[in-house]
Scaffold this motif. Structure first.
Motif, PDB file in Angstrom:
ATOM      1  N   UNK A   1      13.707  11.448  10.062  1.00  0.00           N
ATOM      2  CA  UNK A   1      12.777  12.401   9.875  1.00  0.00           C
ATOM      3  C   UNK A   1      11.400  11.927   9.265  1.00  0.00           C
ATOM      4  N   UNK A   2      11.019  10.829   9.889  1.00  0.00           N
ATOM      5  CA  UNK A   2       9.701  10.162   9.588  1.00  0.00           C
ATOM      6  C   UNK A   2       8.998  10.281  10.863  1.00  0.00           C
TER       7      UNK A   2
ATOM      8  N   UNK B   1       1.029  11.436   4.641  1.00  0.00           N
ATOM      9  CA  UNK B   1       0.536  10.441   5.862  1.00  0.00           C
ATOM     10  C   UNK B   1       0.461   9.241   4.797  1.00  0.00           C
ATOM     11  N   UNK B   2       0.937   8.162   5.663  1.00  0.00           N
ATOM     12  CA  UNK B   2       0.754   6.776   4.812  1.00  0.00           C
ATOM     13  C   UNK B   2       0.405   5.884   6.148  1.00  0.00           C
ATOM     14  N   UNK B   3      -0.549   4.705   5.508  1.00  0.00           N
ATOM     15  CA  UNK B   3      -0.634   3.705   6.469  1.00  0.00           C
ATOM     16  C   UNK B   3       0.153   2.424   5.782  1.00  0.00           C
ATOM     17  N   UNK B   4       1.102   2.076   6.717  1.00  0.00           N
ATOM     18  CA  UNK B   4       2.152   0.986   6.219  1.00  0.00           C
ATOM     19  C   UNK B   4       1.926  -0.379   6.798  1.00  0.00           C
TER      20      UNK B   4
ATOM     21  N   UNK C   1       9.432   9.856  -0.218  1.00  0.00           N
ATOM     22  CA  UNK C   1      10.468   8.745  -0.839  1.00  0.00           C
ATOM     23  C   UNK C   1      11.082   8.094   0.271  1.00  0.00           C
ATOM     24  N   UNK C   2      11.097   8.623   1.499  1.00  0.00           N
ATOM     25  CA  UNK C   2      11.648   8.124   2.661  1.00  0.00           C
ATOM     26  C   UNK C   2      10.955   7.106   3.569  1.00  0.00           C
ATOM     27  N   UNK C   3       9.565   7.227   3.411  1.00  0.00           N
ATOM     28  CA  UNK C   3       8.712   6.417   3.955  1.00  0.00           C
ATOM     29  C   UNK C   3       8.805   4.813   3.510  1.00  0.00           C
ATOM     30  N   UNK C   4       9.080   3.859   4.416  1.00  0.00           N
ATOM     31  CA  UNK C   4       9.331   2.714   3.971  1.00  0.00           C
ATOM     32  C   UNK C   4       8.053   1.854   3.341  1.00  0.00           C
TER      33      UNK C   4
ATOM     34  N   UNK D   1       0.755  -1.286   0.046  1.00  0.00           N
ATOM     35  CA  UNK D   1      -0.002   0.112  -0.037  1.00  0.00           C
ATOM     36  C   UNK D   1       0.905   1.263  -0.076  1.00  0.00           C
ATOM     37  N   UNK D   2       2.030   1.036   0.341  1.00  0.00           N
ATOM     38  CA  UNK D   2       2.927   2.433   0.436  1.00  0.00           C
ATOM     39  C   UNK D   2       3.923   2.389  -0.785  1.00  0.00           C
ATOM     40  N   UNK D   3       3.666   1.750  -1.691  1.00  0.00           N
ATOM     41  CA  UNK D   3       4.420   1.775  -2.794  1.00  0.00           C
ATOM     42  C   UNK D   3       4.152   2.870  -3.831  1.00  0.00           C
ATOM     43  N   UNK D   4       5.206   3.285  -4.300  1.00  0.00           N
ATOM     44  CA  UNK D   4       5.007   4.370  -5.304  1.00  0.00           C
ATOM     45  C   UNK D   4       4.934   3.817  -6.811  1.00  0.00           C
ATOM     46  N   UNK D   5       3.707   4.093  -7.515  1.00  0.00           N
ATOM     47  CA  UNK D   5       3.509   3.468  -8.517  1.00  0.00           C
ATOM     48  C   UNK D   5       3.606   4.432  -9.678  1.00  0.00           C
TER      49      UNK D   5
END
Length: 183
Positions: free
Chosen positions: A163-164, A100-103, A134-137, A57-61
């Motif tokens: 920084x997260x 904001x991301x749910x990982x 780009x730094x959020x896993x 769900x956190x992938x950059x597509x």
């Protein structure tokens, strides 16, 4: 993720969404702070399933819309009672944008616990983070192999990139180790 962009098509908001689904398409939307307005889209269900299997769900597509590639993250996948995808939300992102991301949290080493007749009871499988996109896993991996009975893992125990920011309560229980046998 592969280098190929995931193709989506413009969708007229007046199109009947149930008819789209019957012909193998899924309605969706692309939104983002830096877009003038939301973009209604439709996509091939089979292709969407493939993309979701290969990405978290956190992938950059890379999303291809009208010969233009935009970078997005999957924010929400809505499913019906038969677990069929009925709608998907993409968030448009810019490089270095703070979001904001749910990982997802992935636990490894559970097989070793089982060899010790222990079970890892998971309570929360996601964590909410905020920071540079780009730094959020894409996921957080926690190794449970060295845990003992009654050991607990809390959000405050997770090491995240600099920084997260973690948005959840640090005392939220993620998992606890218990015996497979009751005394």
């Amino acid at each position: 993720m592969s280098n190929l962009a995931f193709k989506v098509f413009d969708r007229n908001v007046k199109e009947n969404q149930n008819k789209l689904r019957k012909v193998g398409q899924v309605p969706g939307i692309i939104y983002g702070e830096f877009l003038g307005e939301t973009i209604p889209v439709k996509m091939c269900n089979a292709e969407l399933q493939r993309v979701l299997r290969k990405n978290n769900s956190g992938s950059i597509i890379d999303v291809l819309l009208e010969d233009k590639i935009v970078k997005c993250v999957v924010k929400e996948v809505q499913k019906n009672e038969r677990h069929e995808i009925i709608h998907v939300d993409f968030q448009y992102i810019k490089p270095n944008e703070v979001i904001k991301m749910r990982i997802p949290i992935k636990f490894i080493g559970q097989d070793i616990l089982e060899g010790k007749r222990l079970t890892l009871e998971t309570h929360n499988l996601y964590i909410d983070l905020q920071g540079d996109v780009e730094k959020i896993p894409e996921f957080i991996e926690l190794d449970a192999s060295n845990m003992q009975i009654n050991n607990k893992v809390f959000i405050k125990d997770i090491v995240i990139p600099e920084n997260i920011t973690i948005l959840n309560d640090p005392n939220t229980l993620l998992a606890v180790v218990s015996s497979q046998y009751f005394n």
